[in-house]
Design an enzyme around this catalytic site. Structure first.
Site, PDB file in Angstrom:
ATOM      1  CB  CYS A 116      89.370  40.340  22.186  1.00 43.47           C
ATOM      2  SG  CYS A 116      90.190  40.551  20.581  1.00 43.47           S
TER       3      CYS A 116
ATOM      4  CG  HIS B 169      86.219  33.301  28.331  1.00 44.89           C
ATOM      5  ND1 HIS B 169      85.515  32.210  28.795  1.00 44.89           N
ATOM      6  CD2 HIS B 169      87.012  32.815  27.323  1.00 44.89           C
ATOM      7  CE1 HIS B 169      85.864  31.129  28.107  1.00 44.89           C
ATOM      8  NE2 HIS B 169      86.770  31.480  27.222  1.00 44.89           N
TER       9      HIS B 169
ATOM     10  CB  CYS C   2      87.071  27.991  26.706  1.00 41.77           C
ATOM     11  SG  CYS C   2      88.612  28.863  26.381  1.00 41.77           S
TER      12      CYS C   2
END
Length: 387
Positions: free
Chosen positions: A207, A333, A84
């Site tokens: 999340c 994300h 990430c």
């Protein structure tokens, strides 16, 4: 050593996109180049962060493919991978190349496409960021890791579940007015604590969502920066560090040393302290992550991060706004694009052009994290008056 500035930037919306990954990268880079008065022949190199394109789309060699498609053929290109933190690392490498005089002008991009994959394929790809010989062998997932982090945090510091849920409430509220965010609807504390259980005690709204997207910036040495824009954003400090590679190796799960080490390097380089920072985009892949990151970056003492969110101290109009973009929890994300997406949002703040503008923002910080705390980058940026 050369000073380094951001002189151009571009981003796609984050969310569910129809374009293939190369097209997302092309759009972001083309928008960054158009945003500044720069000729393509002036660009010395292109660095691109990406994590799962090979696994999910069967597409590698992304950096040269994107460069060729936007008229940057012939220059050196490089793809960086750090889960990430992939594009945070790309930014760091480009910064160092200019800082040391290797290049004068570098395009840095991050791109990812994830929503096209079925859940098992998607989970397997993201799980490759864990050490297969340790965490992987036990079946520990990333939600599982951050569930352990949150359990330990509440045990050690007495934080309540409602205080933790306030992270998601704040970031979803911020994302509602950000046109680049995937989720544009607010949620309540009750929505969060009653949502579907994912990895106890984390629930669905704790999340971040998968997303597709791309973002890019153009970096230039300060010596030439004002040739391309009247408002360059100086990079005041940069840090890049690694941490523990598996959960069992942490003495304290509530502190990720990759972040503390990268932050220390970035603050030292900038000659600043956490109290000098006006606005923050940090790696809130889970609500628990934002609380731990805010403490590891030095904004709050250990154990105070959860209460700070619940008290509104990290809201857009609070004493230290954190993730006014909506963060990963609302913006989404797209892992390889997240680091440059954070830099993009901070630059908008320092230019006074953000949809959730923080009054008087002069110093901003972007924090990108990969794996179970395996790698982190921290970037400190200043407003145009800092050039």
């Amino acid at each position: 050593m050369n000073d380094v500035c951001v002189v151009g930037m571009g981003s796609t919306e984050f969310g569910v996109r129809d374009e293939r990954i190369k097209e997302l990268g092309i759009t972001a880079v083309a928008r960054a180049l158009r945003s500044c008065d720069i000729d393509r022949e002036d660009v010395d190199a292109l660095y691109l962060g990406n994590f799962v394109a090979g696994m999910l789309e069967g597409q590698e060699t992304l950096a040269p493919l994107v460069a060729d498609s936007v008229g940057l053929s012939g220059i050196p290109t490089m793809k960086t991978e750090g889960a990430c933190a992939s594009s945070g690392i790309a930014f760091r490498q480009a910064y160092q190349a200019i800082r040391t005089g290797v290049h004068d002008i570098v395009v840095v991009a991050g791109v990812e496409r994830m929503t096209n994959a079925e859940t098992p394929e998607f989970t397997r790809a993201l799980g490759s960021a864990a050490d297969h010989g340790t965490d992987g062998a036990t079946g520990l997932t990333f939600p599982g890791f951050y569930g352990l982090v949150l359990d330990r945090y509440m045990y050690e510091y007495g934080a309540t579940r409602e205080q933790v849920a306030a992270v998601s409430v704040k970031n979803r509220r911020n994302g509602a007015s950000n046109p680049r965010a995937r989720f544009r609807s607010p949620v309540t504390v009750e929505d969060v604590v009653e949502s579907r259980l994912v990895a106890d005690p984390l629930r669905l709204y704790d999340c971040c969502p998968a997303a597709d997207g791309g973002a890019a910036v153009v970096l230039a040495s300060a010596e030439v920066a004002e040739s391309f824009t009247s408002a360059p954003i100086p990079v005041l400090g940069s840090g890049h560090a690694t941490g523990r590679s598996a959960a069992y190796r942490y003495d304290d799960l509530t502190t990720l040393e990759a972040t503390t080490l990268a932050a220390e390097e970035a603050y030292d380089a900038a000659g600043l302290s956490p109290s000098d920072v006006d606005v923050v985009e940090l790696h809130d892949c889970f609500s628990a992550a934002e609380i731990g990151d805010s403490e590891d970056l030095g904004f709050f003492e250990k154990g105070e991060g959860a209460a700070a969110v619940a008290e509104g101290r990290t809201a857009v109009d609070g004493e230290l706004p954190i993730n006014p973009s909506g963060g990963l929890l609302a913006k989404g994300h797209p892992v390889g694009a997240t680091g440059i997406g954070q830099v993009y949002e901070v630059c908008l703040q320092l230019l006074g052009e953000h949809e959730n503008q923080v009054d008087g923002a002069e110093v901003g910080l972007a924090h990108n994290l990969g794996g179970s705390g395996a790698v982190s980058t921290v970037t400190v940026l200043g407003g145009p008056s800092h050039v």
